[in-house]
Every structure is written in C-alpha cells, then in structure tokens.
Design an enzyme around this catalytic site. Structure first.
Site, PDB file in Angstrom:
ATOM      1  N   SER A  21      14.719  12.694   6.800  1.00  0.00           N
ATOM      2  CA  SER A  21      14.643  12.848   5.353  1.00  0.00           C
ATOM      3  C   SER A  21      16.033  12.999   4.717  1.00  0.00           C
ATOM      4  O   SER A  21      16.963  13.489   5.353  1.00  0.00           O
ATOM      5  CB  SER A  21      13.800  14.093   5.056  1.00  0.00           C
ATOM      6  OG  SER A  21      13.595  14.221   3.679  1.00  0.00           O
ATOM      7  N   GLN A  49      15.565  21.010   1.754  1.00  0.00           N
ATOM      8  CA  GLN A  49      15.817  19.733   2.411  1.00  0.00           C
ATOM      9  C   GLN A  49      16.269  19.970   3.854  1.00  0.00           C
ATOM     10  O   GLN A  49      15.773  19.350   4.793  1.00  0.00           O
ATOM     11  CB  GLN A  49      16.900  18.953   1.643  1.00  0.00           C
ATOM     12  CG  GLN A  49      17.306  17.639   2.265  1.00  0.00           C
ATOM     13  CD  GLN A  49      16.152  16.657   2.333  1.00  0.00           C
ATOM     14  OE1 GLN A  49      15.160  16.794   1.627  1.00  0.00           O
ATOM     15  NE2 GLN A  49      16.258  15.676   3.206  1.00  0.00           N
ATOM     16  N   ASP A 108       6.766  17.470  -2.407  1.00  0.00           N
ATOM     17  CA  ASP A 108       6.294  17.573  -1.028  1.00  0.00           C
ATOM     18  C   ASP A 108       4.837  18.004  -0.956  1.00  0.00           C
ATOM     19  O   ASP A 108       4.124  17.665  -0.014  1.00  0.00           O
ATOM     20  CB  ASP A 108       7.133  18.602  -0.257  1.00  0.00           C
ATOM     21  CG  ASP A 108       8.388  17.988   0.323  1.00  0.00           C
ATOM     22  OD1 ASP A 108       8.510  16.755   0.296  1.00  0.00           O
ATOM     23  OD2 ASP A 108       9.252  18.749   0.797  1.00  0.00           O
ATOM     24  N   GLU A 129       6.334 -35.371   2.603  1.00  0.00           N
ATOM     25  CA  GLU A 129       6.247 -34.552   3.814  1.00  0.00           C
ATOM     26  C   GLU A 129       5.578 -35.303   4.963  1.00  0.00           C
ATOM     27  O   GLU A 129       5.463 -34.777   6.070  1.00  0.00           O
ATOM     28  CB  GLU A 129       5.502 -33.240   3.517  1.00  0.00           C
ATOM     29  CG  GLU A 129       6.271 -32.340   2.550  1.00  0.00           C
ATOM     30  CD  GLU A 129       5.644 -30.965   2.341  1.00  0.00           C
ATOM     31  OE1 GLU A 129       4.496 -30.754   2.787  1.00  0.00           O
ATOM     32  OE2 GLU A 129       6.314 -30.115   1.729  1.00  0.00           O
ATOM     33  N   GLN A 167       1.522   5.988  22.390  1.00  0.00           N
ATOM     34  CA  GLN A 167       0.215   5.691  22.987  1.00  0.00           C
ATOM     35  C   GLN A 167      -0.915   5.794  21.962  1.00  0.00           C
ATOM     36  O   GLN A 167      -1.871   4.997  21.998  1.00  0.00           O
ATOM     37  CB  GLN A 167      -0.056   6.572  24.213  1.00  0.00           C
ATOM     38  CG  GLN A 167      -0.077   8.078  23.979  1.00  0.00           C
ATOM     39  CD  GLN A 167       1.318   8.727  24.034  1.00  0.00           C
ATOM     40  OE1 GLN A 167       2.346   8.055  23.921  1.00  0.00           O
ATOM     41  NE2 GLN A 167       1.346  10.050  24.182  1.00  0.00           N
ATOM     42  N   TYR A 173      -1.533   8.616  11.319  1.00  0.00           N
ATOM     43  CA  TYR A 173      -0.820   9.412  12.316  1.00  0.00           C
ATOM     44  C   TYR A 173      -0.382  10.714  11.663  1.00  0.00           C
ATOM     45  O   TYR A 173       0.324  10.697  10.658  1.00  0.00           O
ATOM     46  CB  TYR A 173       0.400   8.653  12.844  1.00  0.00           C
ATOM     47  CG  TYR A 173       0.999   9.354  14.045  1.00  0.00           C
ATOM     48  CD1 TYR A 173       0.582   9.010  15.328  1.00  0.00           C
ATOM     49  CD2 TYR A 173       1.927  10.373  13.904  1.00  0.00           C
ATOM     50  CE1 TYR A 173       1.086   9.667  16.445  1.00  0.00           C
ATOM     51  CE2 TYR A 173       2.431  11.047  15.011  1.00  0.00           C
ATOM     52  CZ  TYR A 173       2.009  10.676  16.276  1.00  0.00           C
ATOM     53  OH  TYR A 173       2.501  11.333  17.376  1.00  0.00           O
ATOM     54  N   HIS A 187      13.879  20.924   6.990  1.00  0.00           N
ATOM     55  CA  HIS A 187      12.930  19.961   7.575  1.00  0.00           C
ATOM     56  C   HIS A 187      13.236  19.726   9.050  1.00  0.00           C
ATOM     57  O   HIS A 187      12.388  19.895   9.906  1.00  0.00           O
ATOM     58  CB  HIS A 187      12.967  18.627   6.827  1.00  0.00           C
ATOM     59  CG  HIS A 187      12.080  18.597   5.634  1.00  0.00           C
ATOM     60  ND1 HIS A 187      10.723  18.695   5.726  1.00  0.00           N
ATOM     61  CD2 HIS A 187      12.353  18.484   4.309  1.00  0.00           C
ATOM     62  CE1 HIS A 187      10.186  18.646   4.512  1.00  0.00           C
ATOM     63  NE2 HIS A 187      11.154  18.522   3.639  1.00  0.00           N
ATOM     64  N   ASN A 220       7.520  10.438  15.178  1.00  0.00           N
ATOM     65  CA  ASN A 220       8.854  10.523  15.790  1.00  0.00           C
ATOM     66  C   ASN A 220       9.402   9.119  16.133  1.00  0.00           C
ATOM     67  O   ASN A 220       8.812   8.096  15.766  1.00  0.00           O
ATOM     68  CB  ASN A 220       8.819  11.434  17.025  1.00  0.00           C
ATOM     69  CG  ASN A 220       7.970  10.848  18.156  1.00  0.00           C
ATOM     70  OD1 ASN A 220       7.659   9.657  18.163  1.00  0.00           O
ATOM     71  ND2 ASN A 220       7.584  11.694  19.094  1.00  0.00           N
ATOM     72  N   HIS A 247      -3.409 -34.873   3.945  1.00  0.00           N
ATOM     73  CA  HIS A 247      -3.335 -34.089   2.714  1.00  0.00           C
ATOM     74  C   HIS A 247      -3.415 -35.026   1.508  1.00  0.00           C
ATOM     75  O   HIS A 247      -4.150 -34.770   0.552  1.00  0.00           O
ATOM     76  CB  HIS A 247      -2.021 -33.296   2.636  1.00  0.00           C
ATOM     77  CG  HIS A 247      -1.990 -32.062   3.478  1.00  0.00           C
ATOM     78  ND1 HIS A 247      -1.978 -32.092   4.855  1.00  0.00           N
ATOM     79  CD2 HIS A 247      -1.981 -30.741   3.140  1.00  0.00           C
ATOM     80  CE1 HIS A 247      -1.946 -30.851   5.312  1.00  0.00           C
ATOM     81  NE2 HIS A 247      -1.944 -30.012   4.304  1.00  0.00           N
TER      82      HIS A 247
END
Lengths: 410, 410
Positions: free
Chosen positions: A219, A241, A342, A396, A173, A114, A244, A196, A401
């Site tokens: 951030s 910073q 960055d 068990e 979406q 993305y 952003h 977002n 088993h």
C-alpha cells in the site's frame, strides 16, 4: 525535485524484477489442476501447517462466529454494509440502446473472493470485496481464506454479508482451485481480492483462464498538506498507512517546509506509543518527504505516479483534485482521511498500487458485471455499410467474408 | 444433447494445458527489459528474419502506403472509421457525482496496439483497435506490427486513423518492448490487440506490470437458424468463420435437422470454389452441428459457453437474445452477419473467445479510460460513519487507523 526523480523514487522499490517464484507457482497450479483436493490438502499442510477435515466451512461455524460479535459490532457491520452497497449501486453501469445497437450488462455467475488470513484478520476486506459483488447480482460467491480457527471475525463478516460458501485454503493453491475447480471448490468465472506475493503470481499466470481483478502490491499514500493542517491528524494518517505492513509507503508533500518539520517532530514524539510501533518503524523508513515548488509539478507528479491513495488536506483541494487524472482513490479534505476509506466511505479499499492506477481502477460493482453488444442492422443501413466492408474484406483476401456480405445485397 | 456435453465439446480443444512455452517467453521478456533495442533486434532477426535499420517507421512510408490506396479504398476506410467512432462514443462512460462522491473517468495517456503481420495483413484490426482508443482521447498510440514491406495496407490503415508512431516489431519481444520501453519504443500504460500464442503468453506474464486487454484465442461462432433461413447465406457465414484460420470453429444449431442437412449439402457443393478452401477444409473439421430440443437448452448452452460470436437468424430472435447473458457479441438477424461485425458494424471485432465472455467483454472505448473515486465526506456524515469504522479498526488491531479516525471526532 522534478516529477521524473520522484517517479524513480516511487517505482524503485516495487519494480518487477525477473520472474523469481514463477516456477514454483506454476508447479502448484499444475498439481491443483490435475490432482484437485489432494494437491490442495498437501499444500495446505505444507504452507499453512493445517489439515482441515473438509475445506468447506460448515454453516454453523459461520453463524457461531457472527453470534460471538457484540451488538455494536453487528450494528457496525450492517451500517457499513449498507453504505458500501448504496455507493456501489450509485455507480453501476446501465444498459444502453442506440439505434441498431444495444449494449447490455449482466452480473457474473460465479465469483471467487480471496480473503487474506494468517496472523491478522481483516473483516473490512470481506466487506470491501463481497458487498460490491452481491450488489452487482452475482449468484454464487465462493470465499477462500487461510483462516483455520473454528470461529473468527472473518467468518463473522462473511456471515454478515450472507456468504455461505467459505473454504479454508489460501495461497497460490487456493487461486488455482478457484480457477480450475476441485472436488470441494467449484471453478469460478472471476477471482478478486488482495493476497500475498504467491497469490499475485498465481493470479497473473491464470489471467485469461479466469477473470482477475488486479495484481495488488504494498500500500502507498500521497498526502498533500498546507500550513493550516491539524498536525497530529496527519501524523496519525501517516501511522495508519505505516502500520499496514513493513513495505507500506507514505509520500508527504507540502509547499511549506515548516509543516513537514512539525509533522516529523510529532511523529518522533508519538511513534513509540503506537501499538504497532515496530511495523511503523520499519515502514516509515520507506517514507518520502518532499517540498513541491509549484502546483503544476504537484499535479504532474500525481498523474505520473498514480498513487493508490491521494489525500489532499489543503485549502486549494478542489482545484488540485479537478486536475488529477490518475490515482487509486482521492480523499478530499480533513473529514476524508484514508482510514475512513479503508472501512466505511463506500468505494472499495481494494485499489491499484505501484503506478497501476494509470491503467486500472479500484474494485467496484462494475467489475462483477460483464457486457456485450447486440447488433441488429436494418436492411437500409446494411446497404450503406456492406459496400465499404466488402472493399476491406477483398483487400484482406477473405473471400468468404466478401461473399457472406455480398449475398445479402441481392 | 445437454448443455454440459456441449460445453465439454466447446472447451476441450482450447483447454489451457500446463505452462509450455512460458520459459522461453520469460527469457524474451527479460532480455528485452534489460537489453532494450539490442534484444529486440536480435529476436526480430531470429523470428522474423528481418533486420530493420530502425524500428520506427518513417512517416513517409505510412503516407506512401495510404497514397497507394484507390479512391474507393480511402472512402471505405473513412466511412468505417466514422461509423466505429460514432458507435464507440455512444457507449462511453460518463463521470458520476452522487452526494459526497464523484466517480471520474480519464483517457489513458499511452497505449500500445499489437497489429498481427506475417503472411496476411488485416487493416480491419487496425481500425477495430485504434479508433476506439482515439475516440476515448488517448494521447499517444504506439503500434507494433511484424510487417516489413516498405509500404503496405496495415501502414495505410494506421495512417488513415492518424497514428504516427508505428514500429516494425512483433511477437513476445514487441509486447515486452511496450511494457518496459526500449531506446526506440516507449513504455506504455496498456497493451491491446490480438496476436499469436507467444504474444498471448507475454501479455499474460506482463499483466499488472502493464494494462492488458484480454488473452485472445482462435475465433468461434454459434449460429442458430430456423427453417426459413437463406441456406447459401448461412453457408457463406460458416465459410467466413472457417477461412480465418485452421483452428476456427462453428457451432451450427437448429431445431430442424432438415435445415442442417441442406446447409451441409450446399457446403459440400461450394467448398472447393472458395479461394481459401484448404484452410476452410481444415477448420470445418472442428465444426459442430447440433439439434437443440428446446429454447431453454439453447439459452443455457449459449450462457454456459459464452461464444465469441452468436448469430441468431431465426424468427424468435428477439426473445432468444433477451435471454443471452454471456457472449462476445450477438448478431441479430439476416442483415447482421458476423462479417459485417468484422468490418463495419461499429463494435470492435476484438472479442473474448473460448468461454472468456463469461467474465470479459469485447474491446471498446471504455477500455481506454481509467477511473477513480473522489471521496469528499462532510463533517456530519463523518460523525455517523466514523464510529462503526472505529469499531472495525479496533477489531483488526489497527490502532493508528482508530486514532486517525478518532482525532477528527473532537
């Protein structure tokens, strides 16, 4: 101030509160799952105001975007691409074999990335997500981005990295499309990259249906300085910073109140010259300036809150850093400002925020590998471990088993 | 049959369908987040029909549970514990240092472990989740389990592993308690361990708020056999898979139809002698028996569906296994039946199901570590990477980043 009070400060703006927004995102996911491209188009029209003829970007548009770069820009992409690749390969996991076990790693086959779009484009995010995936050996990378200009810097960066499958879709979406597949966008094995709030919700709801890297929030950085620090450099680190987005936060710490005052003065003097001064004004309202009384309280504070970025510009950096257990990434010294991370240092700038560094790590090459054990027990070993295994199986009540173990003892 | 058809078979029963159940689980999470122990108690009364005086199990009850074990059982736990520990330590990640980078790992501080309870108790699940965490160096382990008998085998196993913090709570409410903390149960950094559908939903909804290992579904195995195989051993392997629960599935594959027929015959002959025959009858209704026409189609099929367990009991096992990229775990040969992996081989039996092995891996020691990079760029390197970084910063319109880089070029 103590670590608990600081931690309360640190978390309070970000604290998950309820499940607002989930219902809408579930509906988006369900419609994309059942209706495919038709739903994807309808949401792209609704949220992005766009009606792309096809979601897949023709190769020519990627190439044209790249061709529009200057020579210096092309060189910059290539220098950075190689640097990221080299770093990522240096931390890649390798297969292990020990006695009757092998532990093997394989690259994921299909990965969805993305790439945020909208008002600002971040080619650095392309490099920081795609290059580690390619270095891992991922066969198919499918990038989604709500970027509708016919040529643009995001497409250029994707082309520079060699990504051919690019789709103009965004939001929850686009995440749903990658998770389930539509007519245009194939189902992938894992989805990575920042987005977002709705992208984050979709990633959370689809965790387990598809691999998910992390849920990224706004951030943050913790900067620790001594009195010898270059004041204006720190001011620009704080502005970097802050620019952003309006929710970005800086925690500036020092043992020396005078340094913090000098930095604050210079911030006042320089803030209105910044091109993004209005965003900076908003986000520095979330800043915290603190005096730490001891080295122990500094370290406990960092480990408690695990800041996304920790920048130590202090004469005792080595000692402090060797005690940091939890952080997104640690930047050591004057020539490692966060801004170099960055873009070009090597580690991805996709890092855990909001305290999640206490249990997760920055995106890296190994997030594009998966692994499994191969168990090849020999007869002799079997003879020593099957008897205790049978005892537990019996407790068990799993008799088949027990018999599956027992029949091989004959 | 081709891989696509097989894959359709493989997924169809498990496909995520809609978001049923989410609303109820969100409500549980929200109540536990806001009301703490009171909500936890109310849900424990509602869902488990129990009203524990306190959630925390007194140490004496753990010790009494352990003391009630036979000598052989105590020895079995200890043998298995040591074996798991030894294997897990053999695959533990180690810090890397390369040039101007360190990549460092640290154990998580607080981990929550979900141990299923209810009608059946699985001490093996205790060992397979807790031992890797302890081997990693986790400081605090908090185990939750809906197990209300005053002494029991789950408590015994927890005591054998050295876990002191045990709480009688289960379901989504116990997951929420670990994620947010209540008066009785502390907030942890990560939650691991298998659980039922509601546990899985809660883990998904809380992913990112807290670390989550994986979303586990019903168990499955793919067994590939040749004509030399011990027929009854395979029958018990299938029954062992089937007796887990009514949704467990086996995919039995061979190039030789006669082997599959012989196995089917012996299953018919032996099924009603099994102590859990009614569960076995239900789950073998989901079994699939297939003839594979080529080695290539076998391998593509395994890699497409990434079965939780792959058991290769075939003369060409080595060749086949070297081509497997995606699986939960691979069991090689006659002396590595899946049942030995459930109890004593070493790798955790908490494995990715339902195709999720294509992007995730079985729980292991490294899931209890977190990591970060330490970036220590030297002046000379800075001089070579800051210029391309500045070019990209400029294209992104992040001028303070540009200035933060630029001021250090002086």
């Amino acid at each position: 101030m103590n670590a608990a009070a600081f931690k309360a400060n640190f978390k309070k703006e970000q604290e998950t509160a309820g499940f607002e927004g989930y219902k809408g995102v579930m509906e988006i996911i369900e419609r994309v799952r059942t209706e495919g491209d038709a739903a994807l188009l309808s949401y792209t029209e609704q949220f992005d105001g766009q009606s792309p003829e096809s979601f897949k970007v023709p190769k020519e548009r990627l190439e044209e975007s790249y061709d529009a770069l200057s020579y210096e820009e092309k060189e910059a992409f290539e220098t950075i691409r190689r640097r990221i690749e080299q770093y990522q390969l240096s931390i890649k996991y390798e297969d292990k074999a020990e006695g009757e076990f092998q532990y093997v790693y394989h690259p994921l086959e299909k990965v969805g990335v993305y790439i945020p779009g909208g008002t600002a484009l971040y080619p650095s995010s392309v490099l920081m997500t795609v290059v580690p995936a390619i270095a891992a050996g991922v066969q198919e990378i499918h990038a989604v981005t709500p970027t509708f200009e016919s040529t643009n810097i995001t497409f250029a960066a994707l082309y520079a990295c060699g990504v051919e499958n690019v789709y103009t879709a965004g939001g929850a979406q686009a995440i749903a499309a990658l998770a389930y597949g539509t007519e245009s966008i194939p189902k992938v094995d894992k989805i990575v990259g920042p987005g977002n709030y709705y992208v984050a919700l979709a990633k959370r709801l689809l965790f387990g249906q598809v691999g998910i890297d992390m849920i990224a929030g706004p951030s943050e950085i913790l900067i620790y300085v001594d009195d010898a620090v270059h004041i204006d450099a720190i001011v620009y680190d704080i502005f970097a910073q802050a620019e952003h987005d309006a929710n970005a936060r800086t925690f500036l710490l020092s043992e020396d109140p005078a340094v913090i005052d000098r930095i604050a003065e210079r911030m006042d003097a320089l803030i209105d010259q910044q091109s993004r001064s209005s965003i900076i004004h908003q986000s520095i309202a979330h800043n915290h300036y603190r005096i730490v009384d001891s080295r122990e309280s500094l370290i406990s504070l960092i480990n408690d809150v695990a800041p996304e970025h920790v920048s130590i510009q202090h004469k005792d950096a080595e000692m402090i850093i060797s005690n940091i257990k939890y952080a997104g990434a640690v930047f050591n010294g004057y020539y490692s400002p966060e801004a170099i991370g960055d873009y070009a240092a090597g580690p991805s700038h996709v890092l855990p925020t909001d305290g999640t560094g206490r249990f997760s790590h920055g995106l890296n090459i190994n997030d594009f590998l998966t692994s499994h054990a191969v168990i090849s027990i020999e007869k002799d070993t079997y003879g020593t471990i099957a008897p205790p295994a049978k005892i537990i199986a019996q407790r068990e009540g799993l008799d088949a088993h027990h018999q599956s173990l027992d029949i091989r003892m004959e």
